[in-house]
Design a protein around this motif. Structure first.
Motif, PDB file in Angstrom:
ATOM      1  N   GLU A 232      52.108  39.877  30.684  1.00  0.00           N
ATOM      2  CA  GLU A 232      51.307  41.093  30.681  1.00  0.00           C
ATOM      3  C   GLU A 232      51.047  41.555  32.112  1.00  0.00           C
ATOM      4  OE1 GLU A 232      47.811  40.008  28.502  1.00  0.00           O
ATOM      5  OE2 GLU A 232      46.841  39.109  30.228  1.00  0.00           O
ATOM      6  N   VAL A 233      50.916  42.865  32.228  1.00  0.00           N
ATOM      7  CA  VAL A 233      50.620  43.482  33.513  1.00  0.00           C
ATOM      8  C   VAL A 233      49.258  44.145  33.387  1.00  0.00           C
ATOM      9  CG1 VAL A 233      51.382  45.123  35.270  1.00  0.00           C
ATOM     10  CG2 VAL A 233      53.087  43.931  33.859  1.00  0.00           C
ATOM     11  N   LEU A 234      48.335  43.743  34.245  1.00  0.00           N
ATOM     12  CA  LEU A 234      46.988  44.312  34.237  1.00  0.00           C
ATOM     13  C   LEU A 234      46.961  45.519  35.169  1.00  0.00           C
ATOM     14  CD1 LEU A 234      44.927  40.998  34.394  1.00  0.00           C
ATOM     15  CD2 LEU A 234      45.797  42.228  32.389  1.00  0.00           C
ATOM     16  N   CYS A 235      46.544  46.663  34.641  1.00  0.00           N
ATOM     17  CA  CYS A 235      46.608  47.920  35.385  1.00  0.00           C
ATOM     18  C   CYS A 235      45.253  48.619  35.391  1.00  0.00           C
ATOM     19  CB  CYS A 235      47.638  48.862  34.748  1.00  0.00           C
ATOM     20  SG  CYS A 235      49.290  48.172  34.570  1.00  0.00           S
ATOM     21  N   THR A 236      45.138  49.554  36.327  1.00  0.00           N
ATOM     22  CA  THR A 236      43.978  50.429  36.395  1.00  0.00           C
ATOM     23  C   THR A 236      44.458  51.873  36.342  1.00  0.00           C
ATOM     24  OG1 THR A 236      42.814  48.824  37.787  1.00  0.00           O
ATOM     25  CG2 THR A 236      41.929  51.080  37.716  1.00  0.00           C
ATOM     26  N   GLY A 237      43.952  52.629  35.384  1.00  0.00           N
ATOM     27  CA  GLY A 237      44.365  54.014  35.231  1.00  0.00           C
ATOM     28  C   GLY A 237      43.757  54.908  36.292  1.00  0.00           C
ATOM     29  N   PRO A 238      44.234  56.161  36.396  1.00  0.00           N
ATOM     30  CA  PRO A 238      43.691  57.094  37.400  1.00  0.00           C
ATOM     31  C   PRO A 238      42.188  57.317  37.266  1.00  0.00           C
ATOM     32  CG  PRO A 238      45.715  57.946  36.423  1.00  0.00           C
ATOM     33  CD  PRO A 238      45.327  56.759  35.615  1.00  0.00           C
ATOM     34  N   ASP A 239      41.654  57.149  36.037  1.00  0.00           N
ATOM     35  CA  ASP A 239      40.214  57.346  35.821  1.00  0.00           C
ATOM     36  C   ASP A 239      39.407  56.071  36.007  1.00  0.00           C
ATOM     37  OD1 ASP A 239      41.077  55.904  33.668  1.00  0.00           O
ATOM     38  OD2 ASP A 239      40.281  57.269  32.133  1.00  0.00           O
TER      39      ASP A 239
ATOM     40  N   ARG B  13      64.448  35.812  42.754  1.00  0.00           N
ATOM     41  CA  ARG B  13      64.544  36.844  41.709  1.00  0.00           C
ATOM     42  C   ARG B  13      63.748  36.468  40.469  1.00  0.00           C
ATOM     43  NH1 ARG B  13      69.357  35.449  43.399  1.00  0.00           N
ATOM     44  NH2 ARG B  13      69.975  34.562  41.386  1.00  0.00           N
ATOM     45  N   ARG B  14      63.418  35.215  40.328  1.00  0.00           N
ATOM     46  CA  ARG B  14      62.632  34.767  39.166  1.00  0.00           C
ATOM     47  C   ARG B  14      61.328  34.182  39.681  1.00  0.00           C
ATOM     48  NH1 ARG B  14      65.272  32.307  33.884  1.00  0.00           N
ATOM     49  NH2 ARG B  14      63.477  32.502  32.509  1.00  0.00           N
ATOM     50  N   VAL B  15      60.208  34.701  39.200  1.00  0.00           N
ATOM     51  CA  VAL B  15      58.906  34.208  39.645  1.00  0.00           C
ATOM     52  C   VAL B  15      58.102  33.641  38.478  1.00  0.00           C
ATOM     53  CG1 VAL B  15      58.793  35.668  41.677  1.00  0.00           C
ATOM     54  CG2 VAL B  15      57.982  36.570  39.508  1.00  0.00           C
ATOM     55  N   GLY B  16      58.716  33.465  37.328  1.00  0.00           N
ATOM     56  CA  GLY B  16      58.082  32.901  36.146  1.00  0.00           C
ATOM     57  C   GLY B  16      59.103  32.844  35.026  1.00  0.00           C
ATOM     58  N   ARG B  17      58.724  32.268  33.907  1.00  0.00           N
ATOM     59  CA  ARG B  17      59.670  32.198  32.772  1.00  0.00           C
ATOM     60  C   ARG B  17      60.028  33.581  32.272  1.00  0.00           C
ATOM     61  NH1 ARG B  17      57.991  30.565  28.313  1.00  0.00           N
ATOM     62  NH2 ARG B  17      55.766  30.836  28.749  1.00  0.00           N
ATOM     63  N   ARG B  18      59.086  34.512  32.374  1.00  0.00           N
ATOM     64  CA  ARG B  18      59.275  35.847  31.808  1.00  0.00           C
ATOM     65  C   ARG B  18      59.111  36.963  32.846  1.00  0.00           C
ATOM     66  NH1 ARG B  18      61.263  35.693  26.508  1.00  0.00           N
ATOM     67  NH2 ARG B  18      60.559  33.754  25.554  1.00  0.00           N
ATOM     68  N   VAL B  19      59.006  36.597  34.109  1.00  0.00           N
ATOM     69  CA  VAL B  19      58.721  37.583  35.150  1.00  0.00           C
ATOM     70  C   VAL B  19      59.794  37.491  36.232  1.00  0.00           C
ATOM     71  CG1 VAL B  19      57.033  38.421  36.820  1.00  0.00           C
ATOM     72  CG2 VAL B  19      56.253  37.365  34.686  1.00  0.00           C
ATOM     73  N   PHE B  20      60.340  38.643  36.594  1.00  0.00           N
ATOM     74  CA  PHE B  20      61.466  38.710  37.527  1.00  0.00           C
ATOM     75  C   PHE B  20      61.221  39.800  38.564  1.00  0.00           C
ATOM     76  CE2 PHE B  20      62.822  37.292  33.407  1.00  0.00           C
ATOM     77  CZ  PHE B  20      63.661  36.205  33.656  1.00  0.00           C
TER      78      PHE B  20
ATOM     79  N   VAL C   5      56.524  56.239  30.099  1.00  0.00           N
ATOM     80  CA  VAL C   5      56.130  56.102  31.495  1.00  0.00           C
ATOM     81  C   VAL C   5      54.620  56.194  31.560  1.00  0.00           C
ATOM     82  CG1 VAL C   5      56.278  57.065  33.818  1.00  0.00           C
ATOM     83  CG2 VAL C   5      58.295  57.096  32.326  1.00  0.00           C
ATOM     84  N   VAL C   6      53.980  55.215  32.173  1.00  0.00           N
ATOM     85  CA  VAL C   6      52.526  55.145  32.292  1.00  0.00           C
ATOM     86  C   VAL C   6      52.156  55.289  33.757  1.00  0.00           C
ATOM     87  CG1 VAL C   6      50.502  53.673  31.998  1.00  0.00           C
ATOM     88  CG2 VAL C   6      52.304  53.684  30.253  1.00  0.00           C
ATOM     89  N   ARG C   7      51.265  56.227  34.070  1.00  0.00           N
ATOM     90  CA  ARG C   7      50.761  56.376  35.431  1.00  0.00           C
ATOM     91  C   ARG C   7      49.512  55.513  35.579  1.00  0.00           C
ATOM     92  NH1 ARG C   7      52.221  60.613  38.827  1.00  0.00           N
ATOM     93  NH2 ARG C   7      54.425  61.099  38.465  1.00  0.00           N
ATOM     94  N   ALA C   8      49.648  54.455  36.345  1.00  0.00           N
ATOM     95  CA  ALA C   8      48.536  53.528  36.568  1.00  0.00           C
ATOM     96  C   ALA C   8      48.857  52.675  37.781  1.00  0.00           C
ATOM     97  CB  ALA C   8      48.308  52.645  35.343  1.00  0.00           C
ATOM     98  N   THR C   9      47.833  52.037  38.328  1.00  0.00           N
ATOM     99  CA  THR C   9      48.012  51.118  39.450  1.00  0.00           C
ATOM    100  C   THR C   9      48.189  49.712  38.895  1.00  0.00           C
ATOM    101  OG1 THR C   9      46.643  52.508  40.873  1.00  0.00           O
ATOM    102  CG2 THR C   9      46.995  50.228  41.569  1.00  0.00           C
ATOM    103  N   ALA C  10      49.376  49.154  39.083  1.00  0.00           N
ATOM    104  CA  ALA C  10      49.653  47.817  38.565  1.00  0.00           C
ATOM    105  C   ALA C  10      48.984  46.767  39.437  1.00  0.00           C
ATOM    106  CB  ALA C  10      51.159  47.579  38.504  1.00  0.00           C
ATOM    107  N   GLY C  11      48.368  45.787  38.787  1.00  0.00           N
ATOM    108  CA  GLY C  11      47.739  44.685  39.494  1.00  0.00           C
ATOM    109  C   GLY C  11      48.464  43.390  39.207  1.00  0.00           C
ATOM    110  N   ALA C  12      47.730  42.421  38.705  1.00  0.00           N
ATOM    111  CA  ALA C  12      48.286  41.100  38.474  1.00  0.00           C
ATOM    112  C   ALA C  12      49.283  41.114  37.322  1.00  0.00           C
ATOM    113  CB  ALA C  12      47.169  40.102  38.171  1.00  0.00           C
ATOM    114  N   VAL C  13      50.299  40.274  37.446  1.00  0.00           N
ATOM    115  CA  VAL C  13      51.248  40.015  36.368  1.00  0.00           C
ATOM    116  C   VAL C  13      51.086  38.553  35.979  1.00  0.00           C
ATOM    117  CG1 VAL C  13      53.667  39.986  35.674  1.00  0.00           C
ATOM    118  CG2 VAL C  13      52.862  41.723  37.292  1.00  0.00           C
ATOM    119  N   ARG C  14      50.850  38.288  34.705  1.00  0.00           N
ATOM    120  CA  ARG C  14      50.661  36.902  34.291  1.00  0.00           C
ATOM    121  C   ARG C  14      51.357  36.656  32.958  1.00  0.00           C
ATOM    122  NH1 ARG C  14      44.148  37.489  33.170  1.00  0.00           N
ATOM    123  NH2 ARG C  14      44.265  38.458  31.092  1.00  0.00           N
TER     124      ARG C  14
END
Length: 407
Positions: free
Chosen positions: A132-139, A267-274, A116-125
């Motif tokens: 991949e999910v681009l995130c920003t950590g608490p710091d 329910r599907r927004v990409g080949r690998r993203v749901f 489990v990772v605590r971070a703010t999820a941004g774009a999914v591409r």
């Protein structure tokens, strides 16, 4: 901004609510896949505590986290008449999000393939054969989570186009009374002994936790939420004048809004993203119940991943969604009396069959029998007009608290 090493796994689940943790639990505990859950850090992005309710036969996967359960269910008609049913072998159960999250986090911590990772999820591409999910950590540091598959449970930015859109909006008090006022074996699902709005319907909802403790809620199905003062005034009237609670104190509060719409959630927004959970259409449009459908969806997704298939199946069947679309339109147009309709369902349908119907698990023959006890003329007129109505863009959703009652 600092850059952290990438984290790779078979699956990334975005969001640590009911849908995200249920899927992660199913994937990791069964050893189906390595999984990373990304949850928002403490702060304004983390949702407040929520209540989920559902019915189930026998002990389930999360029995250790169940706050309370009930063997009997009751509905009060607008005329004051009560219908009490015993849905054996089903029990109505309540989970509170804090206990559920602690239980699932503990199980994930014991699973070598889970984190489990605590971070703010941004774009999914999508990238190559994965995503991949681009995130920003608490710091403030950047973090990239890579996986073969991504399942995103975050609320959608805009609701899908629909012919009908109502809101199930509510506010509840966890109350403690000066004396014993509740029967811990009976949950009041709908109490229509409250003033009804000009549009839609309203009801009370009481889940006893002890003879002197309960969750008492006021709920409306209508187009627009109320402000906090209006909810509190309605709750005070219900608690004082209808329930006759006497002296009480409020120990906690919950509040939320659930879209009730016949829009089609992709329910599907990409080949690998749901999308999963409420964002993937798991909320039953006519009732707001979500948690049980999330469990069905999680089991199906895990089975597909295990078999090498990437898919999120619909949480509700076509017949169930078609019936919900008719009911929502009939309620929105005022063609049926909502309190009389729901009271009649409980009065004339055996409780186990009715709960299976609400779960979409009845046969066409059983549904035909239930339909004959509904207002046939208004429902038939609504069913005939629906195919000719345009699906229109919907406004952005307000804060959503899906319940299997929140529900």
């Amino acid at each position: 901004m600092s850059r952290r090493p990438d984290i790779a796994s078979d699956v990334v689940v975005v969001g640590g609510g009911a849908a995200g943790l249920s899927l992660a639990h199913r994937l990791a505990v069964d050893g189906t896949a390595t999984v990373t859950v990304v949850e928002a850090p403490d702060g304004p992005l983390r949702p407040p505590g929520r209540t989920w309710c559902y019915w189930e036969e026998g002990p389930g996967d999360f029995e250790e986290a169940v706050e309370a359960s009930w063997t009997r269910l009751r509905v009060h008609g607008a005329d004051g008449g009560a219908v009490t049913v015993a849905p054996f072998p089903l029990r109505y159960r309540m989970l509170r999000s804090e206990r559920f999250e602690r239980l699932v986090h503990a199980r994930l911590a014991r699973s070598p393939g889970a984190r489990v990772v605590r971070a703010t999820a941004g774009a999914v591409r999508e990238e190559g054969d994965g995503a991949e999910v681009l995130c920003t950590g608490p710091d403030g540091g950047a973090l990239r989570l890579r996986a073969r598959l991504v399942f995103d449970s975050r609320p959608v930015a805009a609701l899908p186009s629909a012919r009908t859109r109502l809101l199930q909006h509510f506010r509840g008090w966890f109350v403690r009374t000066a004396g014993d006022r509740f029967d811990p074996e009976v949950a009041d699902l709908m109490d229509f002994r409250v003033p009804q709005p000009r549009h839609g319907l309203a009801f009370g909802y009481v889940l006893p936790l002890a003879p002197d403790r309960a969750l008492v809620e006021y709920t409306q199905f209508s187009r627009t939420p109320l402000d906090t003062d209006a909810y509190d005034a309605a709750l005070d009237h219900y608690s004082r004048e209808v329930l006759g609670l006497g002296a009480w104190s409020v120990e906690a509060v919950e509040q939320g809004v659930i879209p009730m719409t016949d829009g089609r959630f992709p329910r599907r927004v990409g080949r690998r993203v749901f999308r999963i959970g409420a964002a993937g259409g798991a909320t039953r449009p006519a009732t707001g119940y979500t948690f049980a459908a999330v469990q069905r969806q999680s089991r199906a997704v895990a089975a597909g991943v295990r078999a090498g298939r990437a898919a999120v199946p619909p949480a509700h069947g076509r017949r169930a969604l078609a019936m919900d679309a008719v009911l929502l339109r009939a309620l929105d147009t005022g063609r049926i009396d909502g309190p009389a309709f729901f009271t009649g369902l409980f009065r004339h349908t055996p409780a186990p069959r009715l709960l299976r119907f609400l779960d979409g698990a009845t046969t066409p023959w059983e549904e035909w029998g239930i339909g004959l006890r509904c207002p046939v003329g208004p429902m038939l007129r609504t069913a005939v007009e629906l195919p000719f109505l345009r699906r229109r863009p919907q406004p952005a959703p307000v804060t959503v608290a899906p319940r299997e009652r929140s529900r």
